[in-house]
Design a protein around this motif. Structure first.
Motif, short mmCIF file in Angstrom:
data_model
loop_
_atom_site.label_atom_id
_atom_site.label_comp_id
_atom_site.label_asym_id
_atom_site.label_seq_id
_atom_site.Cartn_x
_atom_site.Cartn_y
_atom_site.Cartn_z
N THR A 178 -62.33 24.65 37.90
CA THR A 178 -61.48 23.86 38.67
C THR A 178 -59.92 24.25 39.02
O THR A 178 -59.75 23.85 40.33
CB THR A 178 -61.74 21.92 39.02
N ARG A 179 -60.02 25.35 38.17
CA ARG A 179 -58.32 25.15 38.17
C ARG A 179 -57.11 25.16 38.10
O ARG A 179 -56.32 25.11 39.11
CB ARG A 179 -58.47 26.85 39.39
N GLU A 180 -57.62 23.29 37.11
CA GLU A 180 -56.32 22.36 37.77
C GLU A 180 -55.55 22.71 36.29
O GLU A 180 -56.47 23.38 34.71
CB GLU A 180 -56.76 20.95 37.76
N TYR A 181 -54.56 22.34 35.68
CA TYR A 181 -53.82 22.06 34.73
C TYR A 181 -52.80 20.73 34.66
O TYR A 181 -52.09 20.32 35.79
CB TYR A 181 -53.15 23.58 34.31
N ILE A 182 -52.55 20.19 33.38
CA ILE A 182 -51.39 19.59 33.61
C ILE A 182 -50.71 20.20 32.06
O ILE A 182 -51.65 21.01 30.75
CB ILE A 182 -51.97 17.85 33.02
N LYS A 183 -49.13 19.85 32.01
CA LYS A 183 -48.64 20.15 31.22
C LYS A 183 -47.52 18.41 30.07
O LYS A 183 -47.60 18.20 31.25
CB LYS A 183 -47.12 20.86 31.56
N LEU A 184 -48.35 19.02 29.20
CA LEU A 184 -47.37 17.28 29.11
C LEU A 184 -46.23 17.42 27.84
O LEU A 184 -45.25 18.48 28.00
CB LEU A 184 -48.39 17.17 27.43
N PRO A 185 -45.87 15.99 27.88
CA PRO A 185 -44.95 16.44 27.69
C PRO A 185 -44.34 16.84 26.52
O PRO A 185 -44.57 16.78 25.66
CB PRO A 185 -43.91 14.65 28.01
N GLU A 186 -42.38 16.97 26.40
CA GLU A 186 -42.20 17.71 24.96
C GLU A 186 -42.41 15.91 24.18
O GLU A 186 -41.78 15.36 23.88
CB GLU A 186 -41.19 17.86 25.26
N ALA A 187 -42.82 16.44 22.88
CA ALA A 187 -42.96 15.56 21.45
C ALA A 187 -41.46 16.38 20.72
O ALA A 187 -40.79 17.07 20.89
CB ALA A 187 -44.03 15.86 20.73
N GLU A 188 -41.03 14.99 20.25
CA GLU A 188 -40.28 14.90 19.06
C GLU A 188 -40.09 15.87 17.50
O GLU A 188 -41.93 16.01 17.90
CB GLU A 188 -39.93 13.38 18.53
N GLY A 189 -39.62 16.18 17.48
CA GLY A 189 -39.71 17.57 16.72
C GLY A 189 -39.38 18.92 16.71
O GLY A 189 -40.50 19.19 17.60
N VAL A 190 -38.16 19.62 16.23
CA VAL A 190 -38.67 20.90 16.79
C VAL A 190 -39.38 22.04 15.87
O VAL A 190 -39.00 22.31 14.10
CB VAL A 190 -36.93 21.18 16.87
N ARG A 191 -39.98 22.56 16.00
CA ARG A 191 -40.83 23.18 15.74
C ARG A 191 -40.05 25.02 14.79
O ARG A 191 -39.44 25.27 15.71
CB ARG A 191 -41.60 24.47 16.34
N GLY A 192 -39.94 24.91 13.94
CA GLY A 192 -39.12 26.39 13.07
C GLY A 192 -40.23 26.43 11.67
O GLY A 192 -41.03 26.12 11.67
N TRP A 193 -38.89 27.55 10.66
CA TRP A 193 -39.78 27.96 9.85
C TRP A 193 -38.51 27.70 9.30
O TRP A 193 -37.62 28.36 9.37
CB TRP A 193 -41.18 29.70 9.83
N PRO A 194 -38.82 27.49 7.70
CA PRO A 194 -39.97 26.72 6.77
C PRO A 194 -40.21 25.31 6.95
O PRO A 194 -41.22 25.04 6.91
CB PRO A 194 -39.95 27.18 5.90
N ASN A 195 -39.50 24.68 7.83
CA ASN A 195 -39.73 23.24 8.49
C ASN A 195 -40.23 22.99 9.62
O ASN A 195 -39.87 24.64 10.38
CB ASN A 195 -38.40 22.52 8.12
N GLY A 196 -40.46 21.99 9.82
CA GLY A 196 -41.20 22.13 11.40
C GLY A 196 -42.41 23.23 11.68
O GLY A 196 -42.33 23.77 12.99
N ILE A 197 -43.57 22.64 10.83
CA ILE A 197 -44.21 23.48 10.81
C ILE A 197 -45.82 22.77 12.31
O ILE A 197 -45.57 21.66 11.40
CB ILE A 197 -44.78 24.55 9.99
#
Length: 395
Positions: A153-172
């Protein structure tokens, strides 16, 4: 059938008595009608009438609903080359009627995601009822974003940002995407992993129900998660490792939103490279693809769910310098089991191959090569606009 489907789709505007009167139709006709409706419409049908609810739980209906839409393969082909990047969706159907299992690919329906989305590549999480979940993680930022697309259908949605910043080595961070068959809800589970020390991780679960508009806490488990998992029986599964280095299988139940761990397949030790074992689905059973040994690749299948003694070595492919040496030390995952038992595998995200466990045949497929993620996929016209709380875009 099409006229009856139109009637059923109007159930949301009918009274309970009017909707229940449709139960006068013969059961085979109602099964056929209901099997062709989107899950979102079935949710309304179920809520209007207990009789309809009982029909949708009938084994004959479940069997028919699975057979009306044969699954193909969706391939997410990407490139991390800074000079020339690609991010394309390709769709393949394998013919189960012939012994050679020819495949069909129409390049005209391929989707170049770079034309509509940011240049950084998408990472496909999985596909459910024609909806495809993608994780978008820009290299220059530490915020990950989830998109849900319907390529048809060529439709999409973008989910809101979740808590917890992604990074390495913490936040995987790792993800799962699935369907709650009781509430008829689509859910994304986000696993945010905090490293406590060494290989000791606290993995926090967050859940997003499509149409609700917000993330919710789903508790935590003390495991380190492998990045890719599989969807089976309304649960999402990952290979995980505890603080002692033991391998387990961890599931997230989309109905009750709880984590649970079960025993993994034999053969793993701390000296093994965990990347050479992947989780998959063999028929309707969990399986582990194990490529740790230098001399053979094997597939373990759990015949009875949760029972350690039920793991069976179902497939063995010998590896030697003269035979199948290209499989050695590669990450191999299972994609699909065909009607005659032949199995489709993905090797190291580079190419696919077919293997027949009985005939002992093995054939590389000239489909597409280099940096691919693949998943079983059933194309559908289910509209994301059914989820009123979401901001639906068209690309």
């Amino acid at each position: 059938i099409s006229g009856a489907c139109f009637i059923i789709q109007r159930v949301v505007r009918m009274s309970i008595d009017e909707a229940t009167s449709l139960m006068d139709l013969p059961s085979p006709i109602l099964f056929e009608i209901l099997s062709r409706l989107p899950p979102t419409t079935l949710l309304y049908v179920k809520s209007v009438s207990k009789s309809f609810l009982n029909l949708t739980l009938d084994s004959e209906f479940l069997k028919l609903s699975r057979s009306t839409s044969p699954a193909g393969i969706i391939i997410n082909q990407y490139s991390l080359d800074e000079i020339s990047t690609t991010d394309t969706l390709k769709f393949f159907k394998f013919e189960d009627q012939d012994t050679d299992h020819s495949y069909c690919h129409d390049p005209d329906v391929d989707l170049d995601l770079q034309l509509y989305f940011p240049v950084d590549p998408f990472w496909m999480v999985g596909s459910v009822h024609g909806f495809v979940c993608f994780n978008y993680f820009p290299h220059r930022h530490r915020v990950d974003t989830i998109y849900i697309l319907n390529p048809r259908t060529r439709e999409y949605i973008k989910l809101p940002e979740a808590e917890g910043v992604r990074g390495w080595p913490n936040g995987i961070v790792t993800y799962g995407f699935g369907f709650d068959p009781v509430r008829f809800e689509y859910k994304v589970v986000r696993i945010y992993q905090e490293k406590i020390y060494n290989d000791y991780y606290k993995s926090i679960g967050q859940v997003y129900t499509i149409g609700k508009g917000f993330w919710r806490n789903a508790g935590h488990v003390m495991f380190k998660f492998m990045p890719h998992g599989v969807n089976l029986y309304a649960k999402f599964y990952w290979l995980v490792y505890d603080a002692n280095g033991n391998e387990l299988i961890c599931s997230f139940d989309f109905e009750n939103e709880l984590f649970q761990s079960i025993p993994t397949a034999p053969g793993y030790t701390e000296e093994n490279c965990p990347n050479l074992r992947t989780l998959g689905v063999y028929g309707r059973c969990l399986c582990v693809c194990d490529n740790y040994a230098d001399t053979h690749f094997k597939v373990w299948v759990m015949k009875e769910y949760g029972v350690t003694s039920s793991w069976v070595k179902e497939i063995v492919i010998n590896i030697s310098p003269e035979c199948n040496d290209w499989l050695r030390d590669e990450i191999i995952s299972m994609l699909k089991v065909l009607e005659d038992g032949e199995v489709l595998f993905l090797c190291h995200g580079d190419f696919m191959f077919l293997h027949h466990p009985v005939k002992k045949t093995l054939k590389m497929l000239d489909v597409c090569e280099g940096n691919i993620i693949a998943s079983s996929h059933v194309s559908s016209s289910f509209s994301l606009k059914s989820f009123e709380a979401e901001d639906v875009n068209v690309f």
